[in-house]
Design a protein around this motif. Structure first.
Motif, PDB file in Angstrom:
ATOM      1  N   ASP A  76       0.826  -1.211   0.000  1.00 28.73           N
ATOM      2  CA  ASP A  76       0.000   0.000   0.000  1.00 28.73           C
ATOM      3  C   ASP A  76       0.859   1.260   0.000  1.00 28.73           C
ATOM      4  O   ASP A  76       0.686   2.157   0.825  1.00 28.73           O
ATOM      5  CB  ASP A  76      -0.936  -0.012   1.209  1.00 28.73           C
ATOM      6  CG  ASP A  76      -2.050   1.034   1.092  1.00 28.73           C
ATOM      7  OD1 ASP A  76      -2.340   1.447  -0.034  1.00 28.73           O
ATOM      8  OD2 ASP A  76      -2.595   1.431   2.137  1.00 28.73           O
ATOM      9  N   LYS A 133       1.985   4.790  -1.262  1.00 21.96           N
ATOM     10  CA  LYS A 133       1.297   5.932  -1.872  1.00 21.96           C
ATOM     11  C   LYS A 133       2.306   7.009  -2.219  1.00 21.96           C
ATOM     12  O   LYS A 133       3.193   7.322  -1.436  1.00 21.96           O
ATOM     13  CB  LYS A 133       0.229   6.496  -0.935  1.00 21.96           C
ATOM     14  CG  LYS A 133      -0.905   5.532  -0.622  1.00 21.96           C
ATOM     15  CD  LYS A 133      -1.936   6.184   0.279  1.00 21.96           C
ATOM     16  CE  LYS A 133      -3.095   5.234   0.560  1.00 21.96           C
ATOM     17  NZ  LYS A 133      -2.660   4.075   1.376  1.00 21.96           N
ATOM     18  N   ARG A 141      -1.311   4.891  -6.050  1.00 27.08           N
ATOM     19  CA  ARG A 141      -1.081   3.823  -5.078  1.00 27.08           C
ATOM     20  C   ARG A 141      -0.468   2.620  -5.783  1.00 27.08           C
ATOM     21  O   ARG A 141      -0.945   2.183  -6.827  1.00 27.08           O
ATOM     22  CB  ARG A 141      -2.399   3.417  -4.409  1.00 27.08           C
ATOM     23  CG  ARG A 141      -2.288   2.244  -3.442  1.00 27.08           C
ATOM     24  CD  ARG A 141      -3.651   1.951  -2.829  1.00 27.08           C
ATOM     25  NE  ARG A 141      -3.619   0.777  -1.984  1.00 27.08           N
ATOM     26  CZ  ARG A 141      -3.848  -0.458  -2.399  1.00 27.08           C
ATOM     27  NH1 ARG A 141      -4.125  -0.674  -3.676  1.00 27.08           N
ATOM     28  NH2 ARG A 141      -3.817  -1.478  -1.571  1.00 27.08           N
ATOM     29  N   SER A 182       0.096  -1.149  -4.987  1.00 34.47           N
ATOM     30  CA  SER A 182      -0.423  -2.075  -3.979  1.00 34.47           C
ATOM     31  C   SER A 182       0.678  -2.890  -3.310  1.00 34.47           C
ATOM     32  O   SER A 182       0.596  -3.186  -2.116  1.00 34.47           O
ATOM     33  CB  SER A 182      -1.466  -3.011  -4.603  1.00 34.47           C
ATOM     34  OG  SER A 182      -0.937  -3.691  -5.725  1.00 34.47           O
ATOM     35  N   VAL A 240       0.626  -2.617  -9.715  1.00 38.53           N
ATOM     36  CA  VAL A 240      -0.351  -1.525  -9.715  1.00 38.53           C
ATOM     37  C   VAL A 240      -1.671  -2.094 -10.204  1.00 38.53           C
ATOM     38  O   VAL A 240      -1.759  -2.606 -11.324  1.00 38.53           O
ATOM     39  CB  VAL A 240       0.090  -0.362 -10.630  1.00 38.53           C
ATOM     40  CG1 VAL A 240      -0.935   0.770 -10.575  1.00 38.53           C
ATOM     41  CG2 VAL A 240       1.472   0.151 -10.226  1.00 38.53           C
ATOM     42  N   GLU A 293      -7.736  -0.720 -10.371  1.00 39.69           N
ATOM     43  CA  GLU A 293      -8.440   0.267  -9.551  1.00 39.69           C
ATOM     44  C   GLU A 293      -7.555   1.486  -9.311  1.00 39.69           C
ATOM     45  O   GLU A 293      -8.010   2.635  -9.382  1.00 39.69           O
ATOM     46  CB  GLU A 293      -8.845  -0.360  -8.212  1.00 39.69           C
ATOM     47  CG  GLU A 293      -9.575   0.593  -7.282  1.00 39.69           C
ATOM     48  CD  GLU A 293      -9.919  -0.041  -5.951  1.00 39.69           C
ATOM     49  OE1 GLU A 293     -10.512   0.650  -5.105  1.00 39.69           O
ATOM     50  OE2 GLU A 293      -9.592  -1.235  -5.760  1.00 39.69           O
ATOM     51  N   ASP A 294      -6.267   1.240  -9.039  1.00 38.43           N
ATOM     52  CA  ASP A 294      -5.350   2.343  -8.803  1.00 38.43           C
ATOM     53  C   ASP A 294      -4.999   3.074 -10.099  1.00 38.43           C
ATOM     54  O   ASP A 294      -4.770   4.287 -10.092  1.00 38.43           O
ATOM     55  CB  ASP A 294      -4.081   1.828  -8.121  1.00 38.43           C
ATOM     56  CG  ASP A 294      -4.364   1.274  -6.740  1.00 38.43           C
ATOM     57  OD1 ASP A 294      -5.226   1.852  -6.049  1.00 38.43           O
ATOM     58  OD2 ASP A 294      -3.762   0.260  -6.356  1.00 38.43           O
TER      59      ASP A 294
END
Length: 229
Positions: free
Chosen positions: A74, A76, A85, A87, A116, A119-120
């Motif tokens: 996670d 960022k 982000r 992951s 990655v 969603e990100d």
């Protein structure tokens, strides 16, 4: 014979105590290292450190570790005003030299993978644009544009590439124009985008990008990789 048996028992006991002390020191060192790892330009939700090789205490005495596995979860960072982000980042570091007081750690070489999710990727794109797996190593990007006062949704199949070292670029292979002047440029203004993946440990660089069903898997490689900023 009895003396020999006693000596053997003592050796086993001492050996067991050494192993126990070595493992205890290893556990403590891993916990301390997780708190000290820092990354430039970003923050990590969780850091996991696994120091390989035995015995650990002799490596520590020499201030050089054979291998250290690092997992950043996670993570960022921010590029062009948008939060990005990552992951998961997994890195395998070799020949890690420890500085004075163990305040620094630098690996001679390292390899790894960053993931990655779609969603990100969607979050890094323009508002209202979604990114999904398109099959055959491609992504599908969907966005809505306004033509003659009417909203038109378009999905395109796009190629993902690495540019300028640390930037991921998404560009449509083809945009259906439908004979409307300027439609391709308009759609591309929504569906083509790029984002910088910053915040990796210093010295660790992006290499090949692979599009999978779970997201982008980015190969990492580097030398003189620092774990402390």
């Amino acid at each position: 014979m009895r003396a020999l048996r006693t000596l053997l028992v003592l050796l086993v006991v001492v050996g067991g105590l050494f192993v126990a002390a070595d493992r205890a020191a290893l556990y403590f060192a891993e916990s301390e290292a997780e708190d000290r790892v820092s990354i430039s330009g970003g923050v990590s939700g969780r850091t996991e450190i696994s120091i390989k090789g035995f015995p650990f205490l002799t490596q520590l005495a020499a201030s050089e570790l054979d291998r250290v596995d690092v997992t950043l979860t996670d993570m960022k960072t921010e590029a062009a005003g948008r939060a990005i982000r990552v992951s998961e980042v997994r890195a395998r570091l070799h020949d890690v030299k420890l500085g004075s007081g163990y305040s620094t750690a630098t690996a001679a070489r390292a390899t790894g993978t960053a993931v990655v999710s779609y969603e990100d990727l969607t979050a890094a794109a323009e508002d209202g644009v979604t990114v999904a797996y398109g099959g055959d190593g491609k992504v599908k990007v969907t966005g809505t544009v306004e033509v003659l006062g009417r909203p038109i949704a378009r999905s395109v199949v796009s190629t993902v590439t690495r540019v300028d070292g640390d930037t991921i670029k998404v560009r449509a292979d083809k945009v259906p124009g439908e004979g409307i002047p300027g439609i391709e440029q308009l759609v591309r203004s929504r569906t083509d985008f790029e984002g910088q993946v910053d915040g990796l440990p210093k010295g660790l660089e992006l290499q090949e990008v692979q599009v999978t069903g779970n997201g982008l898997e980015i190969a990492l490689n580097g030398s003189d990789v620092s774990l402390t900023g």
